[in-house]
Design a protein around this motif. Structure first.
Motif, PDB file in Angstrom:
ATOM      1  N   THR A 212       0.838  -1.198   0.000  1.00  0.00           N
ATOM      2  CA  THR A 212       0.000   0.000   0.000  1.00  0.00           C
ATOM      3  C   THR A 212       0.870   1.244   0.000  1.00  0.00           C
ATOM      4  OG1 THR A 212      -1.761  -1.149   1.199  1.00  0.00           O
ATOM      5  CG2 THR A 212      -1.798   1.259   1.261  1.00  0.00           C
ATOM      6  N   GLN A 213       1.957   1.240   0.801  1.00  0.00           N
ATOM      7  CA  GLN A 213       2.873   2.376   0.809  1.00  0.00           C
ATOM      8  C   GLN A 213       3.528   2.536  -0.558  1.00  0.00           C
ATOM      9  OE1 GLN A 213       5.782   2.394   3.976  1.00  0.00           O
ATOM     10  NE2 GLN A 213       7.007   3.989   3.006  1.00  0.00           N
ATOM     11  N   GLU A 214       3.892   1.417  -1.170  1.00  0.00           N
ATOM     12  CA  GLU A 214       4.505   1.477  -2.498  1.00  0.00           C
ATOM     13  C   GLU A 214       3.549   2.105  -3.510  1.00  0.00           C
ATOM     14  OE1 GLU A 214       5.743  -1.772  -5.910  1.00  0.00           O
ATOM     15  OE2 GLU A 214       6.200  -2.236  -3.809  1.00  0.00           O
ATOM     16  N   LYS A 215       2.286   1.708  -3.454  1.00  0.00           N
ATOM     17  CA  LYS A 215       1.303   2.255  -4.384  1.00  0.00           C
ATOM     18  C   LYS A 215       1.089   3.746  -4.136  1.00  0.00           C
ATOM     19  CE  LYS A 215      -1.089   0.389  -6.943  1.00  0.00           C
ATOM     20  NZ  LYS A 215      -0.969   0.230  -8.419  1.00  0.00           N
ATOM     21  N   SER A 216       1.105   4.157  -2.866  1.00  0.00           N
ATOM     22  CA  SER A 216       0.895   5.569  -2.556  1.00  0.00           C
ATOM     23  C   SER A 216       2.029   6.420  -3.113  1.00  0.00           C
ATOM     24  CB  SER A 216       0.768   5.772  -1.047  1.00  0.00           C
ATOM     25  OG  SER A 216       2.006   5.612  -0.389  1.00  0.00           O
ATOM     26  N   GLN A 217       3.246   5.874  -3.126  1.00  0.00           N
ATOM     27  CA  GLN A 217       4.385   6.613  -3.664  1.00  0.00           C
ATOM     28  C   GLN A 217       4.285   6.737  -5.180  1.00  0.00           C
ATOM     29  OE1 GLN A 217       7.935   4.669  -2.315  1.00  0.00           O
ATOM     30  NE2 GLN A 217       7.788   5.479  -0.252  1.00  0.00           N
ATOM     31  N   THR A 218       4.023   5.637  -5.847  1.00  0.00           N
ATOM     32  CA  THR A 218       4.012   5.655  -7.306  1.00  0.00           C
ATOM     33  C   THR A 218       2.767   6.323  -7.857  1.00  0.00           C
ATOM     34  OG1 THR A 218       3.050   3.421  -7.313  1.00  0.00           O
ATOM     35  CG2 THR A 218       5.446   3.595  -7.494  1.00  0.00           C
ATOM     36  N   ALA A 219       1.706   6.434  -7.038  1.00  0.00           N
ATOM     37  CA  ALA A 219       0.482   7.091  -7.491  1.00  0.00           C
ATOM     38  C   ALA A 219       0.558   8.598  -7.362  1.00  0.00           C
ATOM     39  CB  ALA A 219      -0.722   6.576  -6.704  1.00  0.00           C
ATOM     40  N   ASN A 220       1.507   9.098  -6.571  1.00  0.00           N
ATOM     41  CA  ASN A 220       1.629  10.539  -6.385  1.00  0.00           C
ATOM     42  C   ASN A 220       2.025  11.164  -7.716  1.00  0.00           C
ATOM     43  OD1 ASN A 220       2.521  13.165  -5.742  1.00  0.00           O
ATOM     44  ND2 ASN A 220       3.022  12.537  -3.662  1.00  0.00           N
ATOM     45  N   PRO A 221       1.239  12.084  -8.259  1.00  0.00           N
ATOM     46  CA  PRO A 221       1.558  12.653  -9.574  1.00  0.00           C
ATOM     47  C   PRO A 221       2.899  13.343  -9.632  1.00  0.00           C
ATOM     48  CG  PRO A 221      -0.142  13.938  -8.449  1.00  0.00           C
ATOM     49  CD  PRO A 221       0.038  12.668  -7.673  1.00  0.00           C
TER      50      PRO A 221
END
Length: 234
Positions: A212-221
């Motif tokens: 989830t943390q990984e996705k939050s990082q890569t989803a940040n525009p």
């Protein structure tokens, strides 16, 4: 939020957004002027950011922004998830003490309060980061494995890997609320699994938590172009 804490968060976000680029020196006077604060909170913030792995020593007493790539952060995060998952399994299989469960549930309550308003306030970023770091540390320390703690600490030195290293771009706070709200739900599930002695489930949940943390990082525009810049600098 205290002024030193506010400066830490603002500098962390400036690094995330690429306003401070890899290799750039961090002069106290210039940063203080940019942030509209005195030099004292900046002087206090720089060593704290160095401990997070975001800065490196430069010169006799100065710092510069550390160069790193997306892959460096993701690799460290994935390794940390394996280590923390093993710690959670160990604690669950061994049986968590009443004191540990009480401390973990205090973290859950603190997070619930943050999200009760359904919107992130100015100081919620730091409040969640500090609670998140405490939650992870409680479980790691409860495993009572010094080597495991040491390896995890090494992972946490990689920028934006440590549980406390949370930073958002100003345009993504609504989306980041959703990510953090979901992540905190995982905190609840992890505590439930540990309390029930479900080692396999606790380990799986911790590894999913890191995803989830990984996705939050890569989803940040902001992360795409910034990390591309860092790839070129590395």
């Amino acid at each position: 939020m205290t002024q030193p804490s506010s400066v830490i968060v603002r500098l962390r976000e400036m690094i995330l957004r690429g306003e401070l680029v890899p290799g750039e020196r961090m002069p106290e006077a210039e940063l203080a002027a940019r942030l509209g604060v005195s030099r004292t909170p900046v002087r206090q913030a720089l060593p704290a950011l160095a401990q997070e792995g975001l800065l490196v020593p430069a010169g006799k007493r100065g710092y510069s922004v550390r160069a790193f790539t997306t892959q460096h952060s993701l690799d460290a995060l994935r390794i940390r998830s394996v280590l923390e998952g093993f710690a959670a399994r160990t604690v669950a299989d061994r049986g968590a003490s009443p004191a540990l469960l009480a401390a973990l549930k205090a973290c859950l309550y603190e997070g619930d309060v943050i999200f009760a308003g359904r919107v992130l306030q100015e100081d919620d970023e730091l409040r969640y980061a500090e609670m998140n770091a405490r939650f992870h540390l409680l479980i790691m320390e409860a495993a009572q494995m010094p080597l495991l703690e040491s390896l995890t600490e090494r992972c946490n030195l990689v920028p934006f890997t440590a549980p406390k290293s949370i930073a958002f771009s100003s345009t993504s706070k609504d989306r980041m609320f959703d990510f953090l709200f979901y992540a905190h739900g995982q905190h609840h599930n992890i505590v439930e699994a540990i309390e029930a002695g479900q080692g396999d489930r606790a380990e799986f949940l911790f590894r999913e938590h890191a995803y989830t943390q990984e996705k939050s990082q890569t989803a940040n525009p902001a992360m795409g172009p910034i990390m591309a810049l860092r790839n070129e600098a590395a």
